[in-house]
Design a protein around this motif. Sequence first.
Motif, PDB file in Angstrom:
ATOM      1  N   ASP A 177       4.967  -7.627  -6.260  1.00 43.05           N
ATOM      2  CA  ASP A 177       3.968  -6.772  -6.907  1.00 43.05           C
ATOM      3  C   ASP A 177       4.002  -5.354  -6.353  1.00 43.05           C
ATOM      4  OD1 ASP A 177       3.075  -8.933  -8.439  1.00 43.05           O
ATOM      5  OD2 ASP A 177       1.710  -9.569  -6.853  1.00 43.05           O
ATOM      6  N   MET A 178       5.016  -5.033  -5.555  1.00 46.03           N
ATOM      7  CA  MET A 178       5.221  -3.721  -4.933  1.00 46.03           C
ATOM      8  C   MET A 178       4.177  -3.417  -3.854  1.00 46.03           C
ATOM      9  SD  MET A 178       8.097  -2.747  -6.134  1.00 46.03           S
ATOM     10  CE  MET A 178       8.269  -1.023  -5.710  1.00 46.03           C
ATOM     11  N   GLY A 179       3.537  -4.441  -3.321  1.00 47.34           N
ATOM     12  CA  GLY A 179       2.702  -4.272  -2.137  1.00 47.34           C
ATOM     13  C   GLY A 179       3.623  -4.094  -0.944  1.00 47.34           C
ATOM     14  N   VAL A 180       3.254  -3.211  -0.023  1.00 46.65           N
ATOM     15  CA  VAL A 180       4.115  -2.866   1.105  1.00 46.65           C
ATOM     16  C   VAL A 180       3.354  -3.096   2.403  1.00 46.65           C
ATOM     17  CG1 VAL A 180       5.265  -0.925   2.248  1.00 46.65           C
ATOM     18  CG2 VAL A 180       5.400  -1.168  -0.214  1.00 46.65           C
ATOM     19  N   SER A 181       4.069  -3.585   3.410  1.00 47.10           N
ATOM     20  CA  SER A 181       3.518  -3.696   4.755  1.00 47.10           C
ATOM     21  C   SER A 181       4.670  -3.607   5.733  1.00 47.10           C
ATOM     22  CB  SER A 181       2.754  -5.016   4.934  1.00 47.10           C
ATOM     23  OG  SER A 181       3.641  -6.107   4.805  1.00 47.10           O
TER      24      SER A 181
ATOM     25  N   GLU B 135       5.561   2.707  -5.336  1.00 50.68           N
ATOM     26  CA  GLU B 135       5.910   3.095  -6.691  1.00 50.68           C
ATOM     27  C   GLU B 135       7.410   3.311  -6.726  1.00 50.68           C
ATOM     28  OE1 GLU B 135       3.495   6.212  -8.573  1.00 50.68           O
ATOM     29  OE2 GLU B 135       2.307   6.168  -6.722  1.00 50.68           O
ATOM     30  N   LEU B 136       8.034   2.900  -7.826  1.00 56.37           N
ATOM     31  CA  LEU B 136       9.468   3.081  -8.009  1.00 56.37           C
ATOM     32  C   LEU B 136       9.683   3.649  -9.399  1.00 56.37           C
ATOM     33  CD1 LEU B 136      12.296   2.580  -6.818  1.00 56.37           C
ATOM     34  CD2 LEU B 136      12.201   0.289  -7.798  1.00 56.37           C
ATOM     35  N   LYS B 137      10.154   4.902  -9.460  1.00 60.35           N
ATOM     36  CA  LYS B 137      10.381   5.577 -10.736  1.00 60.35           C
ATOM     37  C   LYS B 137      11.702   6.332 -10.683  1.00 60.35           C
ATOM     38  CE  LYS B 137       5.507   6.290 -11.724  1.00 60.35           C
ATOM     39  NZ  LYS B 137       4.432   7.269 -11.926  1.00 60.35           N
ATOM     40  N   SER B 138      12.602   5.971 -11.561  1.00 56.32           N
ATOM     41  CA  SER B 138      13.878   6.691 -11.703  1.00 56.32           C
ATOM     42  C   SER B 138      14.570   6.934 -10.368  1.00 56.32           C
ATOM     43  CB  SER B 138      13.651   8.024 -12.422  1.00 56.32           C
ATOM     44  OG  SER B 138      13.061   7.813 -13.662  1.00 56.32           O
ATOM     45  N   HIS B 139      14.865   5.880  -9.659  1.00 58.97           N
ATOM     46  CA  HIS B 139      15.558   5.955  -8.359  1.00 58.97           C
ATOM     47  C   HIS B 139      14.747   6.669  -7.285  1.00 58.97           C
ATOM     48  CE1 HIS B 139      19.391   4.360  -9.734  1.00 58.97           C
ATOM     49  NE2 HIS B 139      19.240   5.097 -10.819  1.00 58.97           N
ATOM     50  N   ARG B 140      13.452   6.816  -7.484  1.00 63.46           N
ATOM     51  CA  ARG B 140      12.605   7.461  -6.476  1.00 63.46           C
ATOM     52  C   ARG B 140      11.545   6.462  -6.030  1.00 63.46           C
ATOM     53  NH1 ARG B 140      13.290  12.498  -5.355  1.00 63.46           N
ATOM     54  NH2 ARG B 140      11.150  13.181  -5.277  1.00 63.46           N
ATOM     55  N   PHE B 141      11.247   6.481  -4.726  1.00 66.10           N
ATOM     56  CA  PHE B 141      10.369   5.493  -4.100  1.00 66.10           C
ATOM     57  C   PHE B 141       9.294   6.216  -3.294  1.00 66.10           C
ATOM     58  CE2 PHE B 141       9.231   2.746  -0.537  1.00 66.10           C
ATOM     59  CZ  PHE B 141       9.048   1.515  -1.151  1.00 66.10           C
ATOM     60  N   LYS B 142       8.074   5.665  -3.349  1.00 66.35           N
ATOM     61  CA  LYS B 142       6.967   6.249  -2.582  1.00 66.35           C
ATOM     62  C   LYS B 142       5.919   5.165  -2.329  1.00 66.35           C
ATOM     63  CE  LYS B 142       3.420   9.019  -4.324  1.00 66.35           C
ATOM     64  NZ  LYS B 142       2.882  10.255  -4.911  1.00 66.35           N
ATOM     65  N   VAL B 143       5.298   5.213  -1.155  1.00 66.01           N
ATOM     66  CA  VAL B 143       4.181   4.326  -0.841  1.00 66.01           C
ATOM     67  C   VAL B 143       2.914   5.175  -0.865  1.00 66.01           C
ATOM     68  CG1 VAL B 143       3.144   2.784   0.863  1.00 66.01           C
ATOM     69  CG2 VAL B 143       5.631   2.856   0.616  1.00 66.01           C
ATOM     70  N   ALA B 144       2.020   4.877  -1.811  1.00 66.79           N
ATOM     71  CA  ALA B 144       0.773   5.640  -1.924  1.00 66.79           C
ATOM     72  C   ALA B 144      -0.285   4.777  -2.597  1.00 66.79           C
ATOM     73  CB  ALA B 144       0.994   6.917  -2.719  1.00 66.79           C
ATOM     74  N   PRO B 145      -1.425   4.661  -2.044  1.00 62.49           N
ATOM     75  CA  PRO B 145      -1.825   5.189  -0.746  1.00 62.49           C
ATOM     76  C   PRO B 145      -1.240   4.346   0.381  1.00 62.49           C
ATOM     77  CG  PRO B 145      -3.618   3.911  -1.675  1.00 62.49           C
ATOM     78  CD  PRO B 145      -2.517   3.933  -2.712  1.00 62.49           C
ATOM     79  N   MET B 146      -1.105   4.959   1.536  1.00 59.27           N
ATOM     80  CA  MET B 146      -0.565   4.275   2.713  1.00 59.27           C
ATOM     81  C   MET B 146      -1.583   4.386   3.838  1.00 59.27           C
ATOM     82  SD  MET B 146       3.184   4.757   4.331  1.00 59.27           S
ATOM     83  CE  MET B 146       3.332   4.980   6.070  1.00 59.27           C
TER      84      MET B 146
ATOM     85  N   GLN C 271       6.461   9.864   7.008  1.00 57.48           N
ATOM     86  CA  GLN C 271       6.712  11.017   6.143  1.00 57.48           C
ATOM     87  C   GLN C 271       7.632  10.641   4.988  1.00 57.48           C
ATOM     88  OE1 GLN C 271       9.812  13.067   6.060  1.00 57.48           O
ATOM     89  NE2 GLN C 271       8.939  14.649   4.785  1.00 57.48           N
ATOM     90  N   VAL C 272       8.694   9.878   5.254  1.00 59.63           N
ATOM     91  CA  VAL C 272       9.626   9.486   4.197  1.00 59.63           C
ATOM     92  C   VAL C 272       8.971   8.498   3.234  1.00 59.63           C
ATOM     93  CG1 VAL C 272      11.817   8.318   3.703  1.00 59.63           C
ATOM     94  CG2 VAL C 272      11.673   9.952   5.592  1.00 59.63           C
ATOM     95  N   LEU C 273       8.232   7.519   3.768  1.00 61.57           N
ATOM     96  CA  LEU C 273       7.629   6.512   2.902  1.00 61.57           C
ATOM     97  C   LEU C 273       6.494   7.070   2.049  1.00 61.57           C
ATOM     98  CD1 LEU C 273       7.500   3.384   5.243  1.00 61.57           C
ATOM     99  CD2 LEU C 273       9.098   3.832   3.377  1.00 61.57           C
ATOM    100  N   SER C 274       5.727   8.001   2.567  1.00 64.77           N
ATOM    101  CA  SER C 274       4.546   8.470   1.838  1.00 64.77           C
ATOM    102  C   SER C 274       4.850   9.599   0.854  1.00 64.77           C
ATOM    103  CB  SER C 274       3.458   8.922   2.814  1.00 64.77           C
ATOM    104  OG  SER C 274       3.899  10.029   3.563  1.00 64.77           O
ATOM    105  N   GLN C 275       6.071  10.107   0.836  1.00 65.99           N
ATOM    106  CA  GLN C 275       6.477  11.127  -0.129  1.00 65.99           C
ATOM    107  C   GLN C 275       7.584  10.565  -1.010  1.00 65.99           C
ATOM    108  OE1 GLN C 275       7.651  14.599   2.062  1.00 65.99           O
ATOM    109  NE2 GLN C 275       5.681  14.781   3.091  1.00 65.99           N
ATOM    110  N   TRP C 276       7.793  11.159  -2.176  1.00 69.19           N
ATOM    111  CA  TRP C 276       8.870  10.697  -3.044  1.00 69.19           C
ATOM    112  C   TRP C 276      10.205  10.867  -2.338  1.00 69.19           C
ATOM    113  CZ3 TRP C 276       8.091   7.590  -6.824  1.00 69.19           C
ATOM    114  CH2 TRP C 276       6.923   7.642  -7.580  1.00 69.19           C
TER     115      TRP C 276
END
Length: 166
Positions: free
Chosen positions: A63-67, A80-91, A111-116
């Motif tokens: 379900d795209m839950g992250v831990s 979130e995964l959109k067009s080869h881009r990944f982001k964890v929000a909110p984190m 920094q990498v996980l919380s931004q696209w």
Amino acid sequence: MKKHVLMAVMLAAGVTACSNGQYAGGDNGSVTSSGVAQQWQLTMVDEQAISAEGTPTLTINKDMGVSGFSGCNRYFGNAELKSHRFKVAPMASTKMACSSSAMELEQTMSQVLSQWSEATMRGNSLMLSNEAHTLVFTAVNTQKPDDDPLLKSPAVSDRFNKGEEY
């Protein structure tokens, strides 16, 4: 003119044929939620191998839950995964203090996980890159060898313990 076009086509075909485009996400190179949905362990940051006790992890469920563990604290959120881009929000994360090296690693990872970030999967590796950093994760085998019924067979166990090849 025709020679130049023909050369360009042949060059493109040659590059495509020689590439090792084994993407875990999909046949056409797409990164999919089902492809990233597993447990990952951080193995490299900015082309430097990670050799830390308590290596950072990233677990993504269907379900795209992250831990995971970021080197000092535990974190969680939704990816979130959109067009080869990944982001964890909110984190969100715990707020423990650790050594400066662990805190630096944690800040880079957060920094990498919380931004696209650009997401790429090849084989059992997931690479997340943005303008500042590149993280490389390796899939963690969640099944222990002892849990594999094939390895419990006396013949396999005997050959395995002797170091024989199959």
